[in-house]
Design an enzyme around this catalytic site. Structure first.
Site, PDB file in Angstrom:
ATOM      1  N   GLU A   3      22.204  39.670 -16.133  1.00 27.09           N
ATOM      2  CA  GLU A   3      21.571  38.733 -16.751  1.00 27.09           C
ATOM      3  C   GLU A   3      19.755  39.634 -17.770  1.00 27.09           C
ATOM      4  O   GLU A   3      19.780  40.978 -17.214  1.00 27.09           O
ATOM      5  CB  GLU A   3      20.468  37.864 -16.389  1.00 27.09           C
ATOM      6  CG  GLU A   3      21.905  36.344 -16.417  1.00 27.09           C
ATOM      7  CD  GLU A   3      21.422  35.145 -16.255  1.00 27.09           C
ATOM      8  OE1 GLU A   3      20.061  35.224 -15.206  1.00 27.09           O
ATOM      9  OE2 GLU A   3      21.812  34.360 -16.433  1.00 27.09           O
ATOM     10  N   ASN A  53      11.282  29.538 -16.913  1.00 23.87           N
ATOM     11  CA  ASN A  53      11.415  30.449 -17.227  1.00 23.87           C
ATOM     12  C   ASN A  53      11.230  31.427 -17.726  1.00 23.87           C
ATOM     13  O   ASN A  53       9.943  32.073 -17.566  1.00 23.87           O
ATOM     14  CB  ASN A  53      12.991  30.221 -16.162  1.00 23.87           C
ATOM     15  CG  ASN A  53      13.730  29.525 -17.461  1.00 23.87           C
ATOM     16  OD1 ASN A  53      13.513  28.764 -18.280  1.00 23.87           O
ATOM     17  ND2 ASN A  53      14.980  30.685 -17.838  1.00 23.87           N
ATOM     18  N   ASP A  54      12.229  32.140 -17.666  1.00 26.22           N
ATOM     19  CA  ASP A  54      11.960  34.321 -18.120  1.00 26.22           C
ATOM     20  C   ASP A  54      10.836  34.229 -18.842  1.00 26.22           C
ATOM     21  O   ASP A  54      10.570  33.455 -20.542  1.00 26.22           O
ATOM     22  CB  ASP A  54      13.113  34.798 -19.063  1.00 26.22           C
ATOM     23  CG  ASP A  54      14.473  34.154 -17.808  1.00 26.22           C
ATOM     24  OD1 ASP A  54      14.491  33.316 -16.802  1.00 26.22           O
ATOM     25  OD2 ASP A  54      15.620  34.345 -18.365  1.00 26.22           O
ATOM     26  N   SER A 102      16.879  33.623 -23.478  1.00 24.89           N
ATOM     27  CA  SER A 102      15.815  34.623 -23.526  1.00 24.89           C
ATOM     28  C   SER A 102      15.967  35.561 -24.953  1.00 24.89           C
ATOM     29  O   SER A 102      17.079  35.845 -25.315  1.00 24.89           O
ATOM     30  CB  SER A 102      16.057  34.954 -22.400  1.00 24.89           C
ATOM     31  OG  SER A 102      15.157  33.944 -21.256  1.00 24.89           O
ATOM     32  N   ARG A 136      23.599  37.709 -23.557  1.00 27.18           N
ATOM     33  CA  ARG A 136      22.882  37.191 -24.330  1.00 27.18           C
ATOM     34  C   ARG A 136      22.031  37.864 -23.887  1.00 27.18           C
ATOM     35  O   ARG A 136      22.315  38.628 -23.299  1.00 27.18           O
ATOM     36  CB  ARG A 136      22.256  35.601 -23.275  1.00 27.18           C
ATOM     37  CG  ARG A 136      22.757  35.462 -21.703  1.00 27.18           C
ATOM     38  CD  ARG A 136      22.456  34.759 -21.077  1.00 27.18           C
ATOM     39  NE  ARG A 136      22.661  34.048 -20.511  1.00 27.18           N
ATOM     40  CZ  ARG A 136      23.735  33.503 -19.330  1.00 27.18           C
ATOM     41  NH1 ARG A 136      24.541  33.155 -20.253  1.00 27.18           N
ATOM     42  NH2 ARG A 136      23.798  33.407 -18.305  1.00 27.18           N
ATOM     43  N   ASP A 137      20.788  37.718 -23.874  1.00 26.82           N
ATOM     44  CA  ASP A 137      19.229  38.060 -24.001  1.00 26.82           C
ATOM     45  C   ASP A 137      19.240  39.468 -24.669  1.00 26.82           C
ATOM     46  O   ASP A 137      19.081  40.301 -24.183  1.00 26.82           O
ATOM     47  CB  ASP A 137      18.841  38.479 -22.256  1.00 26.82           C
ATOM     48  CG  ASP A 137      18.994  36.743 -21.108  1.00 26.82           C
ATOM     49  OD1 ASP A 137      19.494  35.985 -22.019  1.00 26.82           O
ATOM     50  OD2 ASP A 137      20.064  37.261 -20.776  1.00 26.82           O
TER      51      ASP A 137
HETATM   52  C1  FRU Z   1      18.044  33.658 -17.442  1.00 28.77           C
HETATM   53  C2  FRU Z   1      18.455  32.832 -18.135  1.00 28.77           C
HETATM   54  C3  FRU Z   1      18.957  34.163 -19.199  1.00 28.77           C
HETATM   55  C4  FRU Z   1      18.833  33.343 -20.338  1.00 28.77           C
HETATM   56  C5  FRU Z   1      17.603  31.777 -19.787  1.00 28.77           C
HETATM   57  C6  FRU Z   1      18.051  30.735 -20.198  1.00 28.77           C
HETATM   58  O1  FRU Z   1      17.197  33.175 -16.173  1.00 28.77           O
HETATM   59  O2  FRU Z   1      19.786  32.561 -17.459  1.00 28.77           O
HETATM   60  O3  FRU Z   1      20.254  34.761 -19.197  1.00 28.77           O
HETATM   61  O4  FRU Z   1      18.753  33.463 -21.408  1.00 28.77           O
HETATM   62  O5  FRU Z   1      17.554  31.938 -18.444  1.00 28.77           O
HETATM   63  O6  FRU Z   1      17.028  30.110 -20.036  1.00 28.77           O
END
Ligand code: FRU
Length: 459
Positions: A209, A22-23, A83, A155-156
């Site tokens: 996010e 993902n991200d 992330s 987060r992130d």
């Molecule tokens: C966005 C997310 C982020 C998180 C990550 C976990 O897609 O939910 O907020 O850090 O994916 O995989």
């Protein structure tokens, strides 16, 4: 015939050999290499724990798969290396003093609902002097360091340097289910203090996010991926969105953003959690996750052993309306092999599903289809993506308001399609899983030039 599995593999969109992506994370250019890290669960389709996968490239086109870079290994990231971003310190690329710092959220789960209780989010840093070997993990912020009226969803980290100081934004969900960001400042990129919270005037979703500051051509934009906006016919059509608030000045001076000015970055079903970085030549480049959480359509049909990919790297600029334009980095143009004119009667047939389709001087309405399945229609101020066959694997219509359409570029790369209208004024990204051996491009419109380039060369 190549198996459908192989022909669905994109050439220019980063995808894991196996497992889940993902991200995009930690995007940067460091010592001559572009680095793209990403959320990675190598155990997928079994349930595993997420870490960071890693690719690097000298040209944004040919990427080397470096495997897993960061995986859970300390109590503070026991349930996921979530992330985050990269900060490059030091002088020129040749300067031996350069340092790569990677910041991420260590996710820890306990008993609870994982929203209000039962979760820790720790902001953690590692450093690297070569982009291949990473230091011990250093915990920089813990749950007790965040404002007390937040849920456990914080987060992130996105970190950047501006005017001699370091800044970090974190995405957050308030206990009363309102999304916002936390802005931290630091003199050494290690000890962080809360500068302020930045929220919208009126609530705009329950969680933001992957925040980012986009600093393009002297303008600043706060980019976030809000969750909890109810779908409308021509906006917020996905379960979650990604877009930006245009700012009056610098983000670091901003106290509140105007949610009525929020602009979606992409109108397709497969775009989320984008991140930007500035390369050595000063270009601001954005890459998104070409996927979407919590949906019921498929991104791994037919037993594919890998799930999801990233978007093309897109160069950002600011248009005359003060809003962002996105355009595939110019390196992609080097991959064009030969062009076929698209005729009104026979269309164009390309040997494979790797194509760069360019329409210029469009007047009035447009109808375009790929393999008589994926459709792009423009009429009455609306560009519409649809699927009349099975290649969308459950994806449905996406509508994208657009006053007029003069130019359209559609890049097909294996099982990915990105459509850029009016030189990047609007973008629509989708996965698409065609089963034909060749790519049939059909077109009904009045336009001055229509060419389908074969791209990709040998790989
Ligand atoms: C966005 C997310 C982020 C998180 C990550 C976990 O897609 O939910 O907020 O850090 O994916 O995989």
């Amino acid at each position: 015939m190549a198996s459908a599995h192989e022909s669905w593999r994109p050439r220019f969109h980063l995808s894991p050999r196996t497992g889940w992506l993902n991200d995009p994370n930690g995007l940067c250019q460091f010592r001559g290499y572009y680095h793209a890290f990403h959320q990675y669960d190598p155990a997928w389709p079994k349930a595993g724990k997420k870490g960071w996968g890693h690719f690097r490239s000298r040209d944004l086109l040919n990427w080397e798969d470096m495997g897993a870079a960061l995986m859970p290994s300390i109590p503070e990231d026991a349930d996921g290396v979530y992330s985050g971003s990269a900060l490059i310190q030091g002088g020129a690329a040749s300067d031996g003093g350069d340092l790569m710092r990677l910041y991420y959220t260590g996710n820890v789960k306990y008993e609870g609902d994982h929203i209000h209780t039962g979760r820790d989010a720790n902001e953690i840093m590692v450093t690297s002097e070569d982009g291949e070997n990473f230091s011990e993990k250093q915990v920089l912020l813990r749950p007790e360091d965040y404002p007390s009226d937040l849920t456990r969803h914080v987060r992130d980290p996105k970190v950047w340097e501006q005017d001699g100081r370091y800044y970090m934004v974190l995405g957050a969900r308030r206990s009363d289910d309102v999304g916002g960001v936390l802005l931290y400042g630091s003199d050494d990129a290690e000890r962080w203090e809360l500068v302020r919270r930045i929220e919208s005037e009126r609530p705009f979703g329950y969680m933001w996010e992957c925040p980012d500051v986009l600093r393009v051509d002297g303008h600043e934009f706060l980019s976030v991926s809000p969750q909890g906006l109810p779908s409308e016919p021509t906006r917020w059509q996905n379960i979650y969105q990604s877009g930006y608030f245009p700012l009056d000045g610098r983000l670091v001076d901003t106290e509140v953003v105007d949610e009525s000015k929020f602009v979606e970055l992409d109108f397709g079903p497969d775009f989320y959690a984008p991140q930007s970085f500035v390369d050595d030549s000063g270009r601001v480049i954005l890459i998104g996750w070409m996927g979407m959480p919590d949906v019921d359509y498929s991104s791994a049909p037919d037993g594919l052993e890998w799930c999801h990919c990233l978007t093309l790297p897109r160069e950002l600029s600011v248009g005359p309306d003060g809003l962002l334009r996105q355009w595939p980095v110019r390196e992609l143009g080097l991959e064009r092999i030969s062009a076929q004119p698209i005729s009104a009667s026979a269309g164009a047939i390309l040997p494979r599903h790797y194509a760069d389709i360019v329409l210029e001087g469009i007047e009035g309405e447009l109808h375009m289809s790929l393999d008589n399945d994926l459709t792009l229609d423009f009429a009455d101020g609306m560009l519409v993506l649809g699927f009349s066959g099975k290649g969308g694997c459950g994806r449905d219509l996406r509508r994208c308001p657009l006053d007029s359409l003069s130019e359209l570029r559609v890049i097909v790369d294996g099982s990915t399609v990105e459509a850029y209208a009016n030189h990047g004024e609007r973008v629509i990204s989708t996965r698409w899983f065609p089963t034909a051996d060749t790519l049939l491009v059909s077109l009904h419109t009045n336009c001055q030039k229509a060419n389908a380039w074969e791209i990709g060369g040998m790989f």
